[in-house]
Design an enzyme around this catalytic site. Structure first.
Site, PDB file in Angstrom:
ATOM      1  N   ASP A 149      47.089  48.047  54.702  1.00  0.00           N
ATOM      2  CA  ASP A 149      47.757  46.751  54.645  1.00  0.00           C
ATOM      3  C   ASP A 149      47.091  45.867  53.587  1.00  0.00           C
ATOM      4  O   ASP A 149      46.444  46.384  52.665  1.00  0.00           O
ATOM      5  CB  ASP A 149      47.731  46.077  56.025  1.00  0.00           C
ATOM      6  N   HIS A 216      49.363  39.214  55.794  1.00  0.00           N
ATOM      7  CA  HIS A 216      50.100  40.286  56.467  1.00  0.00           C
ATOM      8  C   HIS A 216      49.167  41.218  57.240  1.00  0.00           C
ATOM      9  O   HIS A 216      49.411  41.550  58.411  1.00  0.00           O
ATOM     10  CB  HIS A 216      50.909  41.066  55.431  1.00  0.00           C
ATOM     11  N   SER A 535      57.547  45.069  60.520  1.00  0.00           N
ATOM     12  CA  SER A 535      56.106  45.090  60.260  1.00  0.00           C
ATOM     13  C   SER A 535      55.329  44.644  61.486  1.00  0.00           C
ATOM     14  O   SER A 535      54.170  45.043  61.677  1.00  0.00           O
ATOM     15  CB  SER A 535      55.753  44.166  59.084  1.00  0.00           C
TER      16      SER A 535
END
Length: 758
Positions: A149, A216, A535
């Site tokens: 990520d 994220h 996600s």
């Protein structure tokens, strides 16, 4: 500060120079046949470097030292686990020269990167500290979850290691120098060579660190394995305790996402390192689109991970609601779609006649206007329509010309209206955070009430209130609009997605130096943020996989996947079939829902599992393609046994395709499947088959009873579907006195016309 600016400027100039110098080059993934490596080389890395040097000999320089230096500068990564080969930045001439090298198999151009695709959710999933999957697995204690990520914000309370034991001795990973790891975060490595070599028209400077500069990775990590944090909220919304699904598991971050993109060469290197380091679970909240499996770095790398016993969770993608929009259908991973929670963030529209209309909103301000004029403007698609809206509450309906709702919110904001009321079926309220607009979304039914009030009252007025978090909303869960749907053209013979998990408005950790909302001219920051997407769904299932790995360390990745799929829920909190929001709240097809909505506690004791071995996957690949080269790219073997090719993988779901080709619906077709199940429950038990009827179809199961005499015994059965060429779905459920082992059955039109072979 001046020094920092100069350093950043210097770094930017260097990177731009590199991009300019390599303007005619591209990043390639080179697949090699390891059996061709001469014995004089002690390592594959030396062989690859020598091979690259030989290819460059006649295209660049003449001295051996210069050739070696040039080859080293062009070599991006050498891969150890995920594939036999390397990646390099090559010109067309260099690539052609390399193709003549001994052991060369193929090359894949990968110059384009792909974009990425929690908390009340543990409670919504039924997790309880006193009973079920949490105590049985000790909250995932000592299970190591790797995430590829955008990095991680270590200082977040979600990554504190209070009360955690020493790092398991089997762990081989490490943390790069800019991150001080602890007993929670035990690995942090970065991979950006492919990103650096790639050519981007709008190249941005990035921090050469595993620290998260995008948010994220911090968000997804805390969903999967975040430690417990009291009094977490998003400016008062969703107030409560934030906790990951497997809160005692360890985290290893492999940063390969930069500026929202993940370059394939970096992804391969990240997963390669994760395998070597010894992760138990991988969470991959991004994808490379619906491409052939031998071109998909995730498919290639995760095959090696599966062989090492690593459970891999991937996101379905955010391209719904159209069919055939999945990222991919990799058979050896679990593919996760997204659903809603039973939680809503609301505002209230109080009409002048005393009627209160509930709506959805994430407005963060204090709305002080009381009993102001309210007007109906139809679609608020232009600022001209809103010329006289200043100081009024404006009601906007869904636009018939497909003008996005977010654009209407933007128009209302710039019209100086007091607030906006948006009639829509959407449940996405994130656009209220982008400009700080006061407004709510109301459903079409309530929209009719509001419009009728305005029409019958020339001086209609209303007030609004905000900042209410409502739990136990119904129906929930539902498959959300954005979640990508199957079938997949890359592997249509395996039903995907596999499972659905919470993905909408998920509260999880966030770097406090990154703004989460805008209110007026002010950027707002928070330690937690609400994000929406598959996600967010993917790490929920990775966390469940960690719990099952902790409770059943001997289970294979396929057994874990099977347990999650066959014990999932197909009914919502109204005891009706889970709905598809995009299909007018009709019952969701398995092409949207997968096998169902994840239920961690039931997955702990599935009764039966559908296990799959490496050769089973090879048999599928053999049946999908006659090209041994393509199969070898995935399996890393030059000798694949294709003596028993089969499209009928031992999977806990069934999908049959038909092609009408002008035939009438009265024409009948048939499909036959064979499955083998392993008893992981009681030693002696009898399972009976029950089939949910599919209108117009005859579904038979032989035998209809499975009599197990001992634990880990395997028994097989056959399922046959016969019926007209129309679409439908149902379920096969094997039940004993304790367990219900359910598999979806789908009959659908032929795979997408752009079907891709492997």
């Amino acid at each position: 500060m001046a020094t920092m600016i100069r350093l950043c400027l210097c770094f930017s100039i260097i990177v731009l120079h590199l991009v300019s110098r390599m303007a005619q080059s591209e990043n390639y993934i080179i697949h090699m046949d390891s059996s061709s490596m001469p014995k004089l080389f002690s390592t594959k890395h030396n062989w690859y470097l020598s091979t690259l040097s030989s290819a460059l000999e006649n295209t660049h320089v003449t001295t051996n030292d210069n050739i070696l230096n040039t080859a080293s500068s062009k070599l991006i990564y050498t891969y150890t686990n995920v594939m036999n080969g390397f990646s390099a930045n090559l010109s067309p001439n260099e690539l052609e020269a390399l193709k003549n090298s001994p052991g060369y198999i193929s090359s894949t151009l990968r110059s384009a990167s792909q974009a990425c695709m929690p908390t009340h959710s543990p409670q919504f999933l039924g997790l309880n500290p006193k009973i079920g999957a949490w105590p049985a697995s000790k909250f995932g204690e000592d299970v190591i979850v790797g995430l590829v990520d955008s990095g991680l914000w270590l200082e977040s309370e979600s990554f504190k290691d209070e009360g955690m034991t020493e790092i398991p001795s089997r762990w081989k990973g490490q943390c790069e120098s800019s991150i001080k790891c602890n007993n929670k975060l035990i690995g942090a490595r970065l991979f950006n060579k492919g990103f650096t070599f790639a050519k981007y028209p709008n190249l941005v400077t990035f921090e050469n660190s595993t620290r998260d500069t995008e948010g994220h990775g911090t968000h997804t990590s805390s969903i999967a394995v975040g430690s417990q944090v009291e009094n977490a909220s998003f400016f008062g919304f969703a107030n409560g305790t934030a906790q990951g699904i497997a809160s005692r598991a360890r985290i290893a971050m492999y940063k390969a996402v930069w500026d929202g993109k993940a370059h394939s060469t970096d992804v391969l290197a990240a997963i390669d390192s994760a395998i070597s380091d010894g992760v138990d679970v991988l969470s991959l909240s991004f994808g490379f689109g619906n491409i052939s499996m031998y071109s998909d770095p995730i498919a290639i790398a995760t095959f090696a991970a599966m062989e090492k016993g690593i459970f891999v969770s991937t996101s379905a993608g955010n391209s719904g609601p159209d069919r055939g929009t999945l990222n991919s259908a990799i058979p050896w991973v679990i593919n996760v779609g997204a659903s809603t929670l039973d939680r809503e963030f609301r505002g209230t529209l109080a009409l002048g006649n005393g009627v209160n209309i509930p709506g959805l909103s994430l407005y963060l301000g204090n709305f002080s206007a009381h009993q102001v004029p309210i007007v109906f403007m139809d679609s608020c698609d232009t600022l001209e329509k809103l010329a006289n809206a200043s100081g009024k509450i404006v009601v906007c309906s869904e636009d018939k010309n497909n003008v996005p709702l977010s654009f209407q919110v933007y128009n209302v904001h710039w019209s100086n209206a007091a607030a906006g009321v948006f009639i829509s079926s959407t449940i996405d309220t994130s656009f209220f955070l982008r400009n700080g607009s006061a407004g709510i979304i109301i459903n079409p039914g309530n929209g009719q009430i509001v419009k009728a009030y305005i029409k019958s009252n020339p001086n209609a007025k209303a007030s609004m209130s905000f900042k209410t978090t409502t739990l136990a909303t119904k129906p929930a869960p539902s498959v959300d609009v954005y979640s990508s749907r199957g079938p997949s053209s890359s592997c249509p013979f395996v039903l995907k997605p596999d499972i659905t998990a919470p993905g909408t408005s998920i509260l999880a950790a966030w770097p406090p130096n990154l703004p989460v909302a805008q209110f007026g001219s002010q950027n707002l920051s928070s330690n937690f943020n609400l994000l929406t997407g598959t996600s967010m769904a993917c790490p929920h299932v990775a966390g469940v996989g960690a719990l099952l790995r902790g409770a059943h360390p001997d289970w294979s990745p396929a057994a874990i996947r099977s347990a999650i799929m066959t014990t999932s829920d197909i009914f919502d909190n109204t005891k009706e079939l889970i709905k598809d929001i995009a299909d007018d709240y009709k019952p969701a097809s398995p092409l949207a829902l997968g096998s169902g909505h994840v239920n961690p506690n039931k997955a702990l004791d599935p009764g039966l599992v559908y296990d799959v071995g490496v050769q089973d996957y090879v048999n599928l690949l053999c049946a999908m393609s006659s090209t041994q080269q393509n199969i070898s790219i995935i399996t890393r073997s030059s000798t694949n046994n294709c003596s028993n090719p089969s499209l009928d993988l031992n999977y806990p779901s069934f999908i049959g395709f038909f092609s009408s080709n002008g035939s009438s619906n009265e024409s009948r077709v048939a499909w036959a499947f064979q499955r083998t199940v392993t008893n992981v429950g009681e030693k002696q038990t009898i399972y009976s088959a029950n089939v949910t009827p599919i209108k117009g179809f005859n579904v038979s199961v032989v035998p209809s009873k499975l009599v197990f005499k001992e634990k880990n015994e395997k028994l097989s059965y056959k399922l046959r579907i016969e019926g007209p060429m129309v679409e439908g779905f149902g379920y096969l459920t094997w039940t004993d006195m304790k367990h219900a082992v359910r598999s979806p059955i789908v009959v659908t039109n032929q795979a997408p016309s752009n079907s891709i072979s492997i």
